[in-house]
Design a protein around this motif. Structure first.
Motif, PDB file in Angstrom:
ATOM      1  N   LEU A   1       6.090  -8.968 -10.070  1.00 24.00           N
ATOM      2  CA  LEU A   1       5.909  -8.055  -8.966  1.00 24.00           C
ATOM      3  C   LEU A   1       4.725  -8.054  -8.107  1.00 24.00           C
ATOM      4  CD1 LEU A   1       8.002  -6.228  -7.448  1.00 24.00           C
ATOM      5  CD2 LEU A   1       6.776  -4.254  -8.613  1.00 24.00           C
ATOM      6  N   ALA A   2       3.441  -8.118  -8.797  1.00 19.39           N
ATOM      7  CA  ALA A   2       2.364  -7.843  -8.465  1.00 19.39           C
ATOM      8  C   ALA A   2       1.260  -8.865  -8.869  1.00 19.39           C
ATOM      9  CB  ALA A   2       1.794  -6.492  -8.697  1.00 19.39           C
ATOM     10  N   ASP A   3       0.114  -8.916  -8.034  1.00 21.13           N
ATOM     11  CA  ASP A   3      -0.734 -10.034  -8.454  1.00 21.13           C
ATOM     12  C   ASP A   3      -1.670  -9.841  -9.613  1.00 21.13           C
ATOM     13  OD1 ASP A   3      -2.782  -8.391  -7.382  1.00 21.13           O
ATOM     14  OD2 ASP A   3      -3.063  -9.372  -5.451  1.00 21.13           O
ATOM     15  N   ALA A   4      -2.737 -10.382 -10.075  1.00 25.43           N
ATOM     16  CA  ALA A   4      -3.570  -9.808 -11.152  1.00 25.43           C
ATOM     17  C   ALA A   4      -4.054  -8.642 -10.903  1.00 25.43           C
ATOM     18  CB  ALA A   4      -4.478 -10.912 -11.458  1.00 25.43           C
TER      19      ALA A   4
ATOM     20  N   ALA B   1       7.063  -2.537  -2.587  1.00 22.94           N
ATOM     21  CA  ALA B   1       5.668  -1.996  -2.340  1.00 22.94           C
ATOM     22  C   ALA B   1       5.619  -0.585  -2.031  1.00 22.94           C
ATOM     23  CB  ALA B   1       5.172  -2.563  -1.281  1.00 22.94           C
ATOM     24  N   GLY B   2       6.784   0.100  -1.980  1.00 22.75           N
ATOM     25  CA  GLY B   2       6.906   1.718  -1.605  1.00 22.75           C
ATOM     26  C   GLY B   2       6.276   1.889  -0.440  1.00 22.75           C
ATOM     27  N   VAL B   3       6.210   3.074  -0.077  1.00 20.66           N
ATOM     28  CA  VAL B   3       5.772   3.553   1.180  1.00 20.66           C
ATOM     29  C   VAL B   3       4.278   3.387   1.257  1.00 20.66           C
ATOM     30  CG1 VAL B   3       5.428   5.757   2.742  1.00 20.66           C
ATOM     31  CG2 VAL B   3       7.598   5.510   1.326  1.00 20.66           C
ATOM     32  N   GLY B   4       3.984   2.427   2.257  1.00 21.58           N
ATOM     33  CA  GLY B   4       2.562   2.134   2.549  1.00 21.58           C
ATOM     34  C   GLY B   4       1.774   3.169   3.594  1.00 21.58           C
ATOM     35  N   PHE B   5       2.101   3.344   4.421  1.00 16.40           N
ATOM     36  CA  PHE B   5       1.238   4.539   5.451  1.00 16.40           C
ATOM     37  C   PHE B   5       2.274   4.821   6.568  1.00 16.40           C
ATOM     38  CE2 PHE B   5       0.387  -0.076   6.273  1.00 16.40           C
ATOM     39  CZ  PHE B   5       0.870  -0.166   7.714  1.00 16.40           C
ATOM     40  N   GLU B   6       1.957   5.704   7.113  1.00 17.52           N
ATOM     41  CA  GLU B   6       2.650   6.302   8.626  1.00 17.52           C
ATOM     42  C   GLU B   6       1.450   6.232   9.631  1.00 17.52           C
ATOM     43  OE1 GLU B   6       4.182  10.126   7.997  1.00 17.52           O
ATOM     44  OE2 GLU B   6       5.357   9.695   6.208  1.00 17.52           O
TER      45      GLU B   6
ATOM     46  N   HIS C   1      11.748   1.824 -10.140  1.00 25.71           N
ATOM     47  CA  HIS C   1      10.889   2.809  -9.568  1.00 25.71           C
ATOM     48  C   HIS C   1      11.041   4.036 -10.422  1.00 25.71           C
ATOM     49  CE1 HIS C   1       9.415   1.425  -5.615  1.00 25.71           C
ATOM     50  NE2 HIS C   1      10.578   1.061  -5.467  1.00 25.71           N
ATOM     51  N   SER C   2      10.327   5.182 -10.355  1.00 24.75           N
ATOM     52  CA  SER C   2      10.643   6.358 -11.008  1.00 24.75           C
ATOM     53  C   SER C   2      10.552   7.323  -9.697  1.00 24.75           C
ATOM     54  CB  SER C   2       9.164   6.673 -11.751  1.00 24.75           C
ATOM     55  OG  SER C   2       8.080   6.869 -10.936  1.00 24.75           O
ATOM     56  N   LEU C   3      10.979   8.661 -10.159  1.00 22.69           N
ATOM     57  CA  LEU C   3      11.124   9.420  -9.082  1.00 22.69           C
ATOM     58  C   LEU C   3       9.793  10.096  -8.541  1.00 22.69           C
ATOM     59  CD1 LEU C   3      12.883  11.609  -7.459  1.00 22.69           C
ATOM     60  CD2 LEU C   3      12.862  13.010  -9.388  1.00 22.69           C
TER      61      LEU C   3
ATOM     62  N   THR D   1       4.212   1.854  -5.838  1.00 28.97           N
ATOM     63  CA  THR D   1       5.065   0.653  -5.542  1.00 28.97           C
ATOM     64  C   THR D   1       6.009   0.627  -6.857  1.00 28.97           C
ATOM     65  OG1 THR D   1       3.028  -0.331  -7.027  1.00 28.97           O
ATOM     66  CG2 THR D   1       3.027  -0.641  -4.520  1.00 28.97           C
ATOM     67  N   ALA D   2       6.936  -0.383  -6.833  1.00 28.50           N
ATOM     68  CA  ALA D   2       7.791  -0.536  -7.971  1.00 28.50           C
ATOM     69  C   ALA D   2       6.983  -1.013  -9.183  1.00 28.50           C
ATOM     70  CB  ALA D   2       9.047  -1.401  -7.708  1.00 28.50           C
ATOM     71  N   SER D   3       7.421  -0.873 -10.588  1.00 27.30           N
ATOM     72  CA  SER D   3       6.823  -0.989 -11.596  1.00 27.30           C
ATOM     73  C   SER D   3       6.981  -2.701 -11.770  1.00 27.30           C
ATOM     74  CB  SER D   3       6.695  -0.324 -13.000  1.00 27.30           C
ATOM     75  OG  SER D   3       8.416  -0.116 -13.199  1.00 27.30           O
TER      76      SER D   3
END
Lengths: 80, 457
Positions: free
Chosen positions: B334-337, B282-287, B153-155, B323-325
């Motif tokens: 990590l991710a799809d196409a 995936a990181g934070v999606g939603f609240e 991840h990054s900050l 999302t994480a890289s």
């Protein structure tokens, strides 16, 4: 209590809970026709394991499934 | 307020937000945030660590927070070891993460042959001799056994869901508290909210019971309290819950069912209760802030925000700058196409809302019919006599598995309650999803990450 009466009692209780009508349990009754579906049988085997302390299906190496109620009782009695 | 949040290292962002009398409170010691500007705990070694890949391995959370603040912007990579990282995995973690050195308060076992820089007493900080850089933040994914998996991840990505000036009221800055550990994704989110939102934070400790932690949270005047639904269910069983008077309640990390949302609303009348969806990958999606379980169906097609979502084969996929890289050390993509991360969380649309049904990997197979334990637990938890429940598969020679449940009672453990729970299940679930047996238990195990412990049958 005898294995046979434990089995009978459990089958009646599961049939009641699952809203199934259970046929009269005679030795020559074919299990497929007894009114219980495979989920009921799965529950029955689990309850009998809890009550009797064993599960002849998982200890038996042969793939065997009793076809009549009489076979089923005998299968459990042999394993007892 | 927008600019400082999006630029610079963590320390300079904290400085840009400003605020006085801000603290990180641990169980045994506390640090005023003001001290991070003039002091270092790494002494002369601080400049040596610039450009290095560093494994942060600490006994307590406070120490990890201090290292993150000190070394973001200096290190090439900050790898945050979770509290339960097994010593046996240290060598593979160092190798996969290409780590040069371990920093923290836990010396590595002898024989590992790794350089260790201990965190020392605070000393006055001298001007740094290195050019600031964007450090990578590496976190461990949850729920894996064997060789640990890590994501980059990054900050910026980690802080991406934090609204600038999040604290509603500058005169009354937030005091965050969380049952999470800040060395995991969910807890780190709360730490960053506290640090970048002008607030303070009360850090939990594994040596502390829920009751002691609640008492400490109350004594510090916590205003924003976050936990998993499992943590909350346990907290609600503690009389010390009355010690806290938060003005915001947050759940994440597991499915927030209607029962736990309603229990919190009843325990804290008038306090907003939000549940968030996030994962390490995936990181934070939603609240979701409407007090209802699931999320509005129109989230799915939304094109205006930072996050894109879609459902493929029943599971939720997310794409965003949060999302994480990548996975560290390559391996699986990590991710799809199209850049979407498959979360493995299964969703189902009913009417104008999506509901989480469970983890793809946790499915119980009853004679070929698939059951998510979480959907059954959500029904059981509706019974007022239930505090929490665990549904699992019991092996069956007939159907492969059958569904059984363990229940922590909220009050009396009686056959009547059992029968009522079963009636409730039978009314809304098909027979194969209805528990075939219910057992009362004193407590249910919760993982170090705050999730209900599920041993797959």
């Amino acid at each position: 209590m005898a294995v046979r009466s434990i089995i009978t009692e459990q089958m009646q209780s599961i049939a009641a809970q699952q809203n199934k009508s259970l046929a009269r349990l005679s030795d020559d009754l074919v299990l497929l026709d007894c009114g219980l579906d495979s989920l009921c049988f799965a529950i029955l085997v689990a309850r009998l394991e809890d009550e009797l302390g064993f599960d002849p299906f998982s200890t038996d190496d042969d793939v065997y499934f009793p076809t009549t109620f009489g076979d089923f009782v005998a299968f459990y009695e042999r394993a007892a | 307020m927008n600019a400082p949040l999006r630029a610079g290292c963590l320390r300079s962002r904290i400085a840009a937000v400003g605020g006085e009398d801000r603290w990180l409170w641990g169980r045994d010691r506390s640090v005023p945030l003001i001290s991070i500007f003039g002091e270092t705990r790494l002494g002369a070694r601080r400049d040596d660590l610039a450009g290095k890949s560093i494994l942060i391995r600490t006994r307590d959370q406070l120490c990890a927070a201090l290292v993150l603040i000190e070394l973001d912007g200096a290190a090439k990579r900050l790898i945050i070891a979770p509290p339960d990282l097994d010593d046996a995995h240290l060598a593979s973690v160092m190798e996969d993460g290409a780590a040069d050195v371990i920093v923290g308060d836990l010396p590595p076992p002898p024989g590992l042959g790794v350089e260790f820089v201990p965190l020392g007493a605070p000393q006055p900080r001298t001007r740094s001799n290195f050019a600031p850089r964007r450090s990578e933040w590496v976190m461990f994914t949850s729920g894996t056994t064997g060789r640990p998996k890590m994501v980059v991840h990054s900050l910026d990505g980690l802080a991406g869901a934090i609204a600038p000036g999040d604290p509603d009221d500058p005169d009354d800055p937030p005091i965050w508290g969380t049952f999470y550990d800040i060395r995991r994704y969910g807890g780190l989110q709360m730490l960053l909210r506290a640090l970048l939102g002008g607030g303070s934070m009360v850090l939990s400790s594994p040596e502390e019971s829920a009751t002691d932690f609640l008492t400490r949270l109350g004594a510090r005047g916590v205003t924003h309290l976050s936990a998993t639904p499992s943590h909350w269910r346990r907290a609600l069983m503690s009389p010390a819950i009355q010690a806290v008077k938060p003005r915001y309640i947050r759940l994440s990390g597991e499915i927030a069912d209607q029962a736990v949302l309603d229990s919190l609303k009843a325990a804290f009348p008038g306090t907003p209760v939000g549940h968030a969806y996030a994962s390490t990958e995936a990181g934070v999606g939603f609240e979701v802030n409407d007090g209802l379980e699931g999320f509005p169906a129109d989230f799915m097609g939304r094109e205006d925000g930072d996050v894109r979502m879609k459902v493929v084969d029943g599971s939720l996929r997310l794409r965003s700058s949060r999302t994480a890289s990548a996975y560290v050390g390559g391996g699986d993509a990590l991710a799809d196409a199209d850049g979407f991360v498959d979360t493995g969380d299964m969703v189902e649309q009913r009417g104008m809302r999506f509901y989480f049904t469970g983890r793809r990997s946790g499915v119980i197979n009853v004679g070929g019919l698939k059951i998510h334990p979480e959907e059954v637990e959500a029904v059981i938890n509706r019974h007022p006599g239930v505090r929490m429940s665990l549904v699992k598969g019991r092996k069956s020679p007939i159907t492969g598995a059958i569904v059984v449940a363990e229940v922590v009672a909220n009050g009396e453990e009686s056959e009547t309650v059992k029968a009522e729970i079963l009636d409730l299940c039978r009314a809304v679930l098909p027979p194969f999803k209805t528990p075939t047996a219910i057992r009362f238990v004193e407590a249910l195990a919760v993982t170090p990450g705050g999730k209900l412990e599920r041993r797959l049958a």
